[in-house]
Design an enzyme around this catalytic site. Structure first.
Site, short mmCIF file in Angstrom:
data_model
loop_
_atom_site.label_atom_id
_atom_site.label_comp_id
_atom_site.label_asym_id
_atom_site.label_seq_id
_atom_site.Cartn_x
_atom_site.Cartn_y
_atom_site.Cartn_z
N GLY A 1 0.85 -1.19 0.00
CA GLY A 1 0.00 0.00 0.00
C GLY A 1 0.89 1.24 0.00
N ALA A 2 2.11 1.04 -0.56
CA ALA A 2 3.19 2.04 -0.44
C ALA A 2 2.89 3.38 -1.10
CB ALA A 2 4.48 1.46 -1.03
N GLY B 1 -1.51 -2.46 9.55
CA GLY B 1 -2.09 -1.20 10.02
C GLY B 1 -3.44 -0.93 9.40
N THR B 2 -3.77 -1.69 8.35
CA THR B 2 -5.08 -1.55 7.71
C THR B 2 -6.14 -1.80 8.77
OG1 THR B 2 -4.16 -2.34 5.65
CG2 THR B 2 -6.56 -2.45 5.86
N GLY C 1 -11.81 1.32 13.70
CA GLY C 1 -11.32 0.24 14.56
C GLY C 1 -11.05 0.74 15.97
N LYS D 1 -12.34 7.44 4.25
CA LYS D 1 -12.16 6.24 5.09
C LYS D 1 -13.18 5.17 4.67
CE LYS D 1 -11.79 4.73 9.88
NZ LYS D 1 -10.68 3.84 9.56
N HIS E 1 -13.51 11.23 11.07
CA HIS E 1 -12.44 10.92 10.12
C HIS E 1 -12.70 11.61 8.79
CE1 HIS E 1 -11.41 7.69 12.94
NE2 HIS E 1 -10.24 7.66 12.34
N HIS E 2 -11.64 11.63 7.95
CA HIS E 2 -11.77 12.13 6.57
C HIS E 2 -12.78 11.27 5.79
CE1 HIS E 2 -9.39 8.76 5.01
NE2 HIS E 2 -8.73 8.85 6.15
N MET F 1 -1.10 6.49 3.95
CA MET F 1 -0.36 5.96 5.09
C MET F 1 0.91 5.23 4.64
SD MET F 1 -1.67 6.75 7.96
CE MET F 1 -1.02 5.55 9.10
N GLY G 1 -0.11 4.78 -1.10
CA GLY G 1 -1.26 5.41 -0.46
C GLY G 1 -0.84 6.45 0.57
#
Ligand code: NAD
Length: 264
Positions: A8-9, A97-98, A163, A157, A153-154, A13, A11
């Protein structure tokens, strides 16, 4: 040097995680996987520490040719478990982290940990302040059984509630020593006005552009209100926790859920 790959590099996060790993003196960024931006040089956003790493499309092929000690996953709840299992089957520890993984996904990862004898970390919130907020909320719930959670949140999401909100409600429910005050709302004029409920704790999700990740836990007692609030103002706020989880992951066993279990 710990060899770390990021999935997910490209993205929001994942690109921060590439930068954090590339700048850590005890880590080497060995790959960056994403379904978008394939072929892009990671150093363009993560700095020279990223070396010659370019974005690749397929985790299985990439981890085979560029072995890693751990991967960090910031993708989507429908792919993260599969990525974790691929990592484990190639000897790498997944640090997921997802957020928003289902119980079935967590069970699958746990089985893969048993099969491979390797640990895995699922960290729905890497912000140290958010972990402390959850711990403070758990402590407060023993004295204030009536609580509501508002998370903000934005609007990009994928899941609601977050979570962190789910975990906060579970912690409040687990440490209540008496029942919350009765809510006497009789007429709901708009569906969902009282939010969803987890463990008997009402939870409300706000989604707006301009927000990043914020949460308030409001406790009400006779004549007093206690509000605990945490705000992540920038995605860099998560990176101290990402590096901490990576540094501690090899000393864990099985599936470890939550940064609080790594911080201790
Ligand atoms: P994003 O949409 O900006 O990035 C996701 C990236 O993953 C994208 O570049 C996408 O192309 C890539 N991707 C998706 N599926 C893929 C696959 N199968 N293989 C390879 N790449 C894939 O999202 P984001 O804002 O970076 O958030 C990512 C996840 O991290 C979300 O689940 C979000 O809730 C979570 N998150 C967790 C924390 C935490 O502290 N744990 C903090 C913020 C966000």
């Amino acid at each position: 040097m710990m060899r770390v790959g990021v999935v997910g590099a490209a993205g929001r996060m994942g690109s921060e995680a590439c930068k954090a790993v590339a700048n850590a003196t005890d880590m080497e960024l060995v790959f960056a996987v994403d379904k978008n931006n394939i072929g892009d040089a990671v150093r363009d956003w993560a700095g020279v520490g990223a070396g010659d790493v370019r974005v690749t499309a397929d985790l299985e092929k990439t981890i085979y040719s560029s072995p890693a000690d751990a991967i960090v996953d910031f993708t989507h709840p429908s792919f993260a478990a599969k990525n974790a299992i691929v990592a484990l089957s190639h000897g790498a520890i997944p640090v997921v982290g997802t957020s928003g993984l289902s119980q079935d996904s967590l069970d699958e990862i746990e089985r893969a940990c048993e099969d491979t004898g390797k640990p895995a970390l699922y960290i729905p919130n890497f912000a140290i302040g958010a972990v402390l907020m959850m711990q403070f909320a758990q402590r407060a719930a023993a004295y204030f059984p009536s609580a509501e959670v508002i998370e903000l949140h934005h609007n990009k999401k994928a899941d609601a509630p977050s979570g962190t909100a789910v975990r906060t409600c579970e912690l409040i429910a687990s440490s209540r020593t008496s029942d919350p005050a009765k809510d006497s709302t009789e007429v709901i004029k708009a569906a969902g006005a009282r939010g969803g409920t987890i463990g008997g704790v009402p939870v409300h999700s706000v989604r707006l552009p301009g927000l990043l990740a914020h949460q308030m836990v409001i406790f009400g007692g006779p004549g007093e209100v206690l509000t605990i609030r945490h705000d992540s103002m920038d995605r860099a706020s998560f990176m101290q926790g990402v590096l901490l989880a990576l540094r501690k992951c090899s000393s864990q066993s099985g599936l470890v859920i939550g940064l609080e279990n790594v911080m201790e």
